[in-house]
Scaffold this active site. Structure first.
Site, mmCIF file in Angstrom:
data_model
loop_
_atom_site.group_PDB
_atom_site.id
_atom_site.type_symbol
_atom_site.label_atom_id
_atom_site.label_comp_id
_atom_site.label_asym_id
_atom_site.label_seq_id
_atom_site.Cartn_x
_atom_site.Cartn_y
_atom_site.Cartn_z
ATOM 1 N N ASP A 115 0.760 -1.242 0.002
ATOM 2 C CA ASP A 115 0.142 0.070 -0.002
ATOM 3 C C ASP A 115 1.021 1.005 -0.115
ATOM 4 O O ASP A 115 1.216 1.921 0.945
ATOM 5 C CB ASP A 115 -1.004 0.021 1.343
ATOM 6 C CG ASP A 115 -1.633 1.076 1.461
ATOM 7 O OD1 ASP A 115 -1.753 1.815 0.289
ATOM 8 O OD2 ASP A 115 -2.478 1.329 2.470
ATOM 9 N N LYS B 78 0.320 3.615 -2.086
ATOM 10 C CA LYS B 78 -0.682 4.680 -2.579
ATOM 11 C C LYS B 78 0.281 5.422 -3.721
ATOM 12 O O LYS B 78 0.203 6.760 -3.580
ATOM 13 C CB LYS B 78 -1.278 5.533 -1.546
ATOM 14 C CG LYS B 78 -2.106 4.720 -0.609
ATOM 15 C CD LYS B 78 -2.990 5.618 0.253
ATOM 16 C CE LYS B 78 -3.675 4.749 1.313
ATOM 17 N NZ LYS B 78 -2.959 4.029 2.393
ATOM 18 N N ALA C 280 1.291 7.914 -6.297
ATOM 19 C CA ALA C 280 0.729 9.108 -6.842
ATOM 20 C C ALA C 280 1.717 10.079 -7.395
ATOM 21 O O ALA C 280 1.518 11.229 -6.845
ATOM 22 C CB ALA C 280 -0.092 9.409 -5.517
ATOM 23 N N ASP C 281 2.310 9.726 -8.408
ATOM 24 C CA ASP C 281 3.428 10.594 -8.920
ATOM 25 C C ASP C 281 3.341 10.776 -10.390
ATOM 26 O O ASP C 281 2.288 10.172 -11.021
ATOM 27 C CB ASP C 281 4.550 10.148 -8.339
ATOM 28 C CG ASP C 281 5.873 11.188 -8.267
ATOM 29 O OD1 ASP C 281 5.847 12.257 -8.937
ATOM 30 O OD2 ASP C 281 6.368 11.209 -7.266
ATOM 31 N N GLY D 136 -13.919 -1.430 11.629
ATOM 32 C CA GLY D 136 -13.551 -1.475 13.068
ATOM 33 C C GLY D 136 -13.244 0.081 13.467
ATOM 34 O O GLY D 136 -14.318 0.876 13.510
ATOM 35 N N LYS E 184 -19.634 -6.975 8.174
ATOM 36 C CA LYS E 184 -20.452 -7.830 7.539
ATOM 37 C C LYS E 184 -21.349 -7.221 6.241
ATOM 38 O O LYS E 184 -21.341 -7.441 5.343
ATOM 39 C CB LYS E 184 -21.321 -8.387 8.513
ATOM 40 C CG LYS E 184 -22.501 -9.418 8.200
ATOM 41 C CD LYS E 184 -23.177 -10.016 9.227
ATOM 42 C CE LYS E 184 -23.934 -11.090 8.834
ATOM 43 N NZ LYS E 184 -25.440 -10.543 8.746
HETATM 44 O O1 O7E Z 1 -8.361 1.683 10.617
HETATM 45 P P1 O7E Z 1 -7.443 0.291 10.617
HETATM 46 O O2 O7E Z 1 -6.495 0.249 11.550
HETATM 47 O O3 O7E Z 1 -8.114 -0.774 10.321
HETATM 48 O O4 O7E Z 1 -6.605 0.451 9.148
HETATM 49 C C1 O7E Z 1 -6.989 0.574 7.992
HETATM 50 C C2 O7E Z 1 -5.703 0.574 6.857
HETATM 51 O O5 O7E Z 1 -6.298 1.134 5.491
HETATM 52 C C3 O7E Z 1 -4.798 1.433 7.132
HETATM 53 O O6 O7E Z 1 -3.491 0.701 6.798
HETATM 54 C C4 O7E Z 1 -4.788 2.567 6.262
HETATM 55 O O7 O7E Z 1 -3.712 3.223 5.759
HETATM 56 C C5 O7E Z 1 -5.643 1.990 5.086
HETATM 57 N N1 O7E Z 1 -6.422 2.711 4.237
HETATM 58 C C6 O7E Z 1 -7.564 3.508 4.859
HETATM 59 O O8 O7E Z 1 -7.700 3.307 6.100
HETATM 60 N N2 O7E Z 1 -8.364 4.301 4.193
HETATM 61 C C7 O7E Z 1 -8.383 4.266 2.677
HETATM 62 O O9 O7E Z 1 -9.175 4.789 2.008
HETATM 63 C C8 O7E Z 1 -7.298 3.550 2.275
HETATM 64 C C9 O7E Z 1 -6.573 2.830 2.963
HETATM 65 C C10 O7E Z 1 -5.741 2.027 2.179
HETATM 66 O O10 O7E Z 1 -5.281 0.989 2.540
HETATM 67 O O11 O7E Z 1 -5.269 2.321 0.924
HETATM 68 C C11 O7E Z 1 -4.981 1.643 0.029
HETATM 69 C C12 O7E Z 1 -6.040 0.324 0.362
#
Ligand code: O7E
Length: 212
Positions: free
Chosen positions: A62, A64, A66-67, A175, A182
């Site tokens: 992950d 992300k 973005a460049d 969470g 679900k």
């Molecule tokens: O909230 P948590 O602790 O359950 O973690 C969520 C994970 O998903 C965390 O790694 C965060 O960086 C990522 N995430 C988001 O929470 N929201 C998004 O919109 C996008 C991500 C993400 O994983 O981006 C790529 C899938």
């Protein structure tokens, strides 16, 4: 991507030892982990192969991405060379930047996930108004994997309607961010969960509870 129990662990811990400890505890329930900047910056990209070799997990990176296209290409090259099974890129940067990621993923016969709308409240300001167009761009480019939020089921459904039933959507926000696993899985193919598992007193039980 075939993901055991449709559950991806977001392994946002700060060290290899913590990562291994959590993985040991949840390895019966999980076969796919998401590694982002927290762990990759702390331990280097070698952590990808270490966890793959030790646990046989699939690893989604992950970053992300973005460049500009040329830089995206280099980021994806390094990530797949390090053993990632998939990488996540942002869509807001436009088709040339995303195409660069897709080309490298195809070269390595690995996967690309396109991030449409993010899950946090701030995403409503700039990203949400563009998210439908990002999803439409992805479809036009032949992208089959998407990321869309578990925290706004109406928006998740909108994005599902755009990308279609055959697309594979993974959703963060279950969470700690308030999303319901679900309900999310009625629309999404898999959920991404971090803190509710790795911060739990008993991560194994936290996983089992989520699976219930
Ligand atoms: O909230 P948590 O602790 O359950 O973690 C969520 C994970 O998903 C965390 O790694 C965060 O960086 C990522 N995430 C988001 O929470 N929201 C998004 O919109 C996008 C991500 C993400 O994983 O981006 C790529 C899938």
């Amino acid at each position: 991507m075939n993901i055991k129990n449709n559950l991806i662990l977001a392994l946002d811990v700060g060290s290899e030892s913590e990562a291994i400890d959590i993985c040991e505890k949840v390895k019966e329930s999980i076969d796919t982990i998401k590694i982002g900047y927290p762990l990759a910056l702390a331990e280097g990209l070698e952590i990808i192969k270490k966890l793959k070799d030790k646990f046989g997990f699939k690893v989604i990176c992950d970053f992300k991405v973005a460049d500009i296209d040329a830089t995206n290409e280099k980021i994806c090259e390094e990530t797949f060379k390090a053993g990632a099974d998939a990488i996540i890129c942002h869509g807001f940067v436009g088709p040339d930047s995303v195409q660069a990621c897709l080309d490298v993923a195809n070269k390595y016969e690995k996967e690309l996930f396109l991030l449409t709308e993010m899950s946090h409240p701030g995403a409503k300001k700039f990203l949400q108004p563009a998210a439908d167009e990002i999803a439409k761009m992805g479809i036009k480019m032949g992208i089959t994997n998407y990321v869309a939020p578990a925290t706004r089921l109406d928006r998740l459904q909108d994005i599902r309607n755009i990308v279609g039933e055959d697309a594979y959507i993974i959703s963060p926000g279950v969470g700690k961010q308030g999303g319901d696993g679900k309900k999310t899985l009625e629309i999404s193919n898999a959920i991404i969960v971090g803190r509710s598992i790795y911060e739990a007193e008993n991560p194994k039980e936290a996983c089992e509870n989520l699976l219930k």
